[in-house]
Design an enzyme around this catalytic site. Structure first.
Site, PDB file in Angstrom:
ATOM      1  N   SER A  24      56.418  74.628  42.335  1.00 10.41           N
ATOM      2  CA  SER A  24      57.142  73.439  41.882  1.00 10.41           C
ATOM      3  C   SER A  24      56.141  72.401  41.389  1.00 10.41           C
ATOM      4  CB  SER A  24      57.962  72.838  43.023  1.00 10.41           C
ATOM      5  OG  SER A  24      58.516  71.581  42.640  1.00 10.41           O
ATOM      6  N   TYR A  60      58.369  69.637  51.425  1.00  9.97           N
ATOM      7  CA  TYR A  60      58.583  70.539  50.291  1.00  9.97           C
ATOM      8  C   TYR A  60      57.308  70.664  49.467  1.00  9.97           C
ATOM      9  CZ  TYR A  60      60.617  72.357  45.948  1.00  9.97           C
ATOM     10  OH  TYR A  60      60.892  73.113  44.832  1.00  9.97           O
TER      11      TYR A  60
END
Length: 255
Positions: free
Chosen positions: A148, A161
């Site tokens: 990501s 995350y």
């Protein structure tokens, strides 16, 4: 485009929707037999399978919510059974660790349960899947992890995350070194703002959408094919000397 994946076998985790679906459909279109892993959405998974088969592609479903060693064992057992029946072998050519996600929270709001959920989804899942299946990768195969852009940006609400995705980058580089002697490449693709169910609420807010589009040199959100095209490229025979790379698909947003 030639069907350069004809005769190849690919596993794509988290492939019932979004980016995983786009990769699975592209791989099948190019001739691969695709194992479509998904966690729970039977309707979406069946829709992907129908879409692939309607276009003459080959695929099958593997329902398994990943995130633990036991889940990876279940996936491996189910995958082996399907492949033996379909190909007479348990060999793979491509593993795409796409499944991930989890709740978002800043440091103060991160409970032990939230922490474990995010780490399980984004790090334990690809780690254990790769651990159990790397021996099944044929020489010259491909390992593709989905990271990501959030791993490279300091967004307080995405702290765990981001940490898990940054760890996935390190994992990718280590795997590139381990698998390189077998001519297996390992790369990580980091999506930025790609249109998907996960960010539908962001795109629905005209003000936020406009701001984010203006912050991106390409002046638009990406679409799933922007992302899956990179996975296709990494799977092609011409990319056998590219490994250990972190490739952003973000329209230049982090520049």
């Amino acid at each position: 485009m030639d069907k350069f994946l004809e005769g190849k076998v690919a596993l794509v985790t988290g492939a019932s929707r979004g980016l995983g679906r786009a990769i699975a459909e592209d791989f099948a279109r190019l001739g691969a037999l695709v194992a479509i892993n998904y966690a729970s959405n039977d309707v979406a998974a069946q829709d992907v399978l129908r879409s692939i088969e309607a276009k003459g592609g080959k695929a099958f479903l593997l329902k398994c919510a990943l995130g633990s060693y036991e889940a990876a064992e279940q996936l491996t057992e189910a995958l082996d059974k399907e492949l033996r029946e379909r190909t007479g072998s348990t060999d793979l050519d491509i593993i795409v660790n796409n499944a991930g996600g989890g709740p978002v929270a800043n440091l103060d709001a991160t409970t032990p349960e939230i922490f474990e959920k995010i780490v399980s989804d984004n790090l334990r899942a690809p780690f254990y899947v790769t651990k159990l299946l790397k021996s099944r990768l044929r020489d010259g195969g491909r390992l593709i992890n989905v990271g990501s852009l959030g791993a490279r940006t300091a967004v307080p609400d995405y702290i765990v995350y981001a940490m898990s995705k940054r760890a996935l980058e390190t994992f990718t580089i280590v795997m590139a070194k381990e698998l390189g002697p077998r001519n297996i490449t390992a790369n990580c693709i980091n999506p930025g703002l790609i249109e998907s169910d996960a960010n539908a609420h962001v795109r629905a807010d005209d003000g936020i959408r406009s701001y984010l589009e203006q912050a991106t040199p390409m002046r638009r959100f990406g679409v799933p094919s922007d992302f899956s095209g990179v996975a296709v490229s990494l799977a092609s025979p011409q990319m056998g000397y590219v490994t250990g790379q972190i490739i952003e698909v973000a329209g230049g947003m982090s520049l």
